[in-house]
Scaffold this motif. Sequence first.
Motif, PDB file in Angstrom:
ATOM      1  N   ASN A 138      -3.575  -9.903  -6.486  1.00 19.07           N
ATOM      2  CA  ASN A 138      -4.230 -10.910  -7.306  1.00 19.07           C
ATOM      3  C   ASN A 138      -3.294 -12.078  -7.569  1.00 19.07           C
ATOM      4  O   ASN A 138      -2.109 -11.883  -7.860  1.00 19.07           O
ATOM      5  N   ALA A 139      -3.825 -13.286  -7.491  1.00 17.89           N
ATOM      6  CA  ALA A 139      -3.024 -14.492  -7.727  1.00 17.89           C
ATOM      7  C   ALA A 139      -2.437 -14.505  -9.134  1.00 17.89           C
ATOM      8  O   ALA A 139      -1.352 -15.043  -9.358  1.00 17.89           O
ATOM      9  N   VAL A 140      -3.121 -13.903 -10.093  1.00 19.13           N
ATOM     10  CA  VAL A 140      -2.623 -13.852 -11.467  1.00 19.13           C
ATOM     11  C   VAL A 140      -1.321 -13.053 -11.522  1.00 19.13           C
ATOM     12  O   VAL A 140      -0.396 -13.402 -12.258  1.00 19.13           O
ATOM     13  N   SER A 141      -1.220 -12.004 -10.742  1.00 18.11           N
ATOM     14  CA  SER A 141       0.002 -11.199 -10.711  1.00 18.11           C
ATOM     15  C   SER A 141       1.177 -11.998 -10.170  1.00 18.11           C
ATOM     16  O   SER A 141       2.294 -11.893 -10.665  1.00 18.11           O
ATOM     17  N   ASN A 142       0.933 -12.796  -9.154  1.00 12.92           N
ATOM     18  CA  ASN A 142       2.000 -13.619  -8.601  1.00 12.92           C
ATOM     19  C   ASN A 142       2.372 -14.766  -9.525  1.00 12.92           C
ATOM     20  O   ASN A 142       3.510 -15.205  -9.534  1.00 12.92           O
ATOM     21  N   ALA A 143       1.404 -15.234 -10.308  1.00 13.88           N
ATOM     22  CA  ALA A 143       1.690 -16.317 -11.252  1.00 13.88           C
ATOM     23  C   ALA A 143       2.530 -15.827 -12.425  1.00 13.88           C
ATOM     24  O   ALA A 143       3.322 -16.588 -12.985  1.00 13.88           O
TER      25      ALA A 143
ATOM     26  N   GLY B 275       4.566 -10.146 -16.243  1.00 12.77           N
ATOM     27  CA  GLY B 275       3.381  -9.569 -16.876  1.00 12.77           C
ATOM     28  C   GLY B 275       2.854  -8.390 -16.077  1.00 12.77           C
ATOM     29  O   GLY B 275       2.439  -7.374 -16.636  1.00 12.77           O
ATOM     30  N   TYR B 276       2.881  -8.527 -14.743  1.00 16.62           N
ATOM     31  CA  TYR B 276       2.456  -7.425 -13.876  1.00 16.62           C
ATOM     32  C   TYR B 276       3.342  -6.203 -14.095  1.00 16.62           C
ATOM     33  O   TYR B 276       2.851  -5.075 -14.169  1.00 16.62           O
ATOM     34  N   VAL B 277       4.640  -6.417 -14.216  1.00 12.80           N
ATOM     35  CA  VAL B 277       5.565  -5.309 -14.455  1.00 12.80           C
ATOM     36  C   VAL B 277       5.202  -4.611 -15.759  1.00 12.80           C
ATOM     37  O   VAL B 277       5.143  -3.377 -15.821  1.00 12.80           O
ATOM     38  N   ARG B 278       4.932  -5.376 -16.804  1.00  9.75           N
ATOM     39  CA  ARG B 278       4.578  -4.778 -18.099  1.00  9.75           C
ATOM     40  C   ARG B 278       3.284  -3.980 -18.008  1.00  9.75           C
ATOM     41  O   ARG B 278       3.164  -2.905 -18.594  1.00  9.75           O
ATOM     42  N   GLN B 279       2.316  -4.514 -17.279  1.00 14.09           N
ATOM     43  CA  GLN B 279       1.045  -3.799 -17.087  1.00 14.09           C
ATOM     44  C   GLN B 279       1.289  -2.463 -16.403  1.00 14.09           C
ATOM     45  O   GLN B 279       0.813  -1.412 -16.853  1.00 14.09           O
ATOM     46  N   GLU B 280       2.049  -2.486 -15.321  1.00 15.15           N
ATOM     47  CA  GLU B 280       2.288  -1.270 -14.548  1.00 15.15           C
ATOM     48  C   GLU B 280       3.186  -0.290 -15.306  1.00 15.15           C
ATOM     49  O   GLU B 280       2.967   0.915 -15.251  1.00 15.15           O
TER      50      GLU B 280
ATOM     51  N   GLY C 218       0.784  -1.223   0.000  1.00 18.94           N
ATOM     52  CA  GLY C 218       0.000   0.000   0.000  1.00 18.94           C
ATOM     53  C   GLY C 218       0.813   1.268   0.000  1.00 18.94           C
ATOM     54  O   GLY C 218       0.285   2.332   0.266  1.00 18.94           O
ATOM     55  N   GLU C 219       2.090   1.157  -0.306  1.00 22.79           N
ATOM     56  CA  GLU C 219       2.947   2.334  -0.294  1.00 22.79           C
ATOM     57  C   GLU C 219       2.916   3.075  -1.621  1.00 22.79           C
ATOM     58  O   GLU C 219       3.584   4.076  -1.785  1.00 22.79           O
ATOM     59  N   SER C 220       2.176   2.579  -2.585  1.00 27.79           N
ATOM     60  CA  SER C 220       2.295   3.152  -3.923  1.00 27.79           C
ATOM     61  C   SER C 220       0.934   3.450  -4.532  1.00 27.79           C
ATOM     62  O   SER C 220      -0.102   3.120  -3.984  1.00 27.79           O
ATOM     63  N   ASP C 221       0.998   4.035  -5.689  1.00 27.32           N
ATOM     64  CA  ASP C 221      -0.206   4.331  -6.455  1.00 27.32           C
ATOM     65  C   ASP C 221      -0.224   3.447  -7.706  1.00 27.32           C
ATOM     66  O   ASP C 221      -0.259   3.928  -8.816  1.00 27.32           O
ATOM     67  N   CYS C 222      -0.192   2.136  -7.479  1.00 24.74           N
ATOM     68  CA  CYS C 222      -0.170   1.215  -8.613  1.00 24.74           C
ATOM     69  C   CYS C 222      -1.464   1.332  -9.411  1.00 24.74           C
ATOM     70  O   CYS C 222      -2.509   1.698  -8.888  1.00 24.74           O
ATOM     71  N   HIS C 223      -1.353   1.026 -10.677  1.00 26.14           N
ATOM     72  CA  HIS C 223      -2.490   1.096 -11.587  1.00 26.14           C
ATOM     73  C   HIS C 223      -3.454  -0.048 -11.282  1.00 26.14           C
ATOM     74  O   HIS C 223      -4.644   0.167 -11.097  1.00 26.14           O
ATOM     75  N   GLY C 224      -2.945  -1.279 -11.264  1.00 23.08           N
ATOM     76  CA  GLY C 224      -3.728  -2.432 -10.842  1.00 23.08           C
ATOM     77  C   GLY C 224      -4.849  -2.864 -11.748  1.00 23.08           C
ATOM     78  O   GLY C 224      -5.751  -3.563 -11.315  1.00 23.08           O
ATOM     79  N   THR C 225      -4.828  -2.478 -13.022  1.00 19.39           N
ATOM     80  CA  THR C 225      -5.890  -2.881 -13.925  1.00 19.39           C
ATOM     81  C   THR C 225      -5.300  -3.629 -15.100  1.00 19.39           C
ATOM     82  O   THR C 225      -4.413  -3.093 -15.751  1.00 19.39           O
ATOM     83  N   PRO C 226      -5.697  -4.823 -15.387  1.00 23.92           N
ATOM     84  CA  PRO C 226      -6.799  -5.548 -14.764  1.00 23.92           C
ATOM     85  C   PRO C 226      -6.419  -6.305 -13.488  1.00 23.92           C
ATOM     86  O   PRO C 226      -7.289  -6.754 -12.767  1.00 23.92           O
ATOM     87  N   TYR C 227      -5.122  -6.448 -13.211  1.00 23.76           N
ATOM     88  CA  TYR C 227      -4.727  -7.266 -12.064  1.00 23.76           C
ATOM     89  C   TYR C 227      -3.941  -6.446 -11.051  1.00 23.76           C
ATOM     90  O   TYR C 227      -2.905  -5.880 -11.368  1.00 23.76           O
TER      91      TYR C 227
END
Length: 169
Positions: free
Chosen positions: A147-152, A156-161, A134-143
């Motif tokens: 979210n378990a998908v982000s950890n999997a 991909g999460y890095v590319r999204q953000e 919770g230290e950031s202003d992550c975009h978080g869309t769609p994951y």
Amino acid sequence: MLDIRIICDPDDSDRVHKALSQVFTTGPVRQYPTRDGKRLRLYVSAEHRPDTGPWPTPETAYALAPSMVSEVGWTADQAARKPFGTHLPRDFWLRKAALLDRIALHGETDGFHTDAAEAAIEAAHRLIAFDRDGESDCHGTPYGPENAVSNADPRGYVRQEYTHWIKNQ
């Protein structure tokens, strides 16, 4: 539409609802005590989430990115400016994770199997942990970071953000 009933300890009710909302679009949770009064019955209506599509491709995510040489310099400079153990901002962790992802992608494209992919995954997990705290202003869309998908698929999460971040610079 699904109707889900879960029996759990009262301390777990928020965590259970949060986990369900990561997988489904949920309505309000109705809570009732069990007959013995020691646990809760949770009732929730849920629907499958529409397919949110894949992560951004590397080409899409890094289309506007500075050169890798420039990013290596920026990352090293930022790390050198802060005393060891100092809190670094989200931009540092995001750009570092994206840089390591790009290095790993370059090696994978050329057919080299090095530890770059492991370093990219480790940096991605660091970014996810930073965002989850919770230290950031992550975009978080769609994951989002929880979210378990982000950890999997942490890269991909890095590319999204990164896609969101670079477009808003």
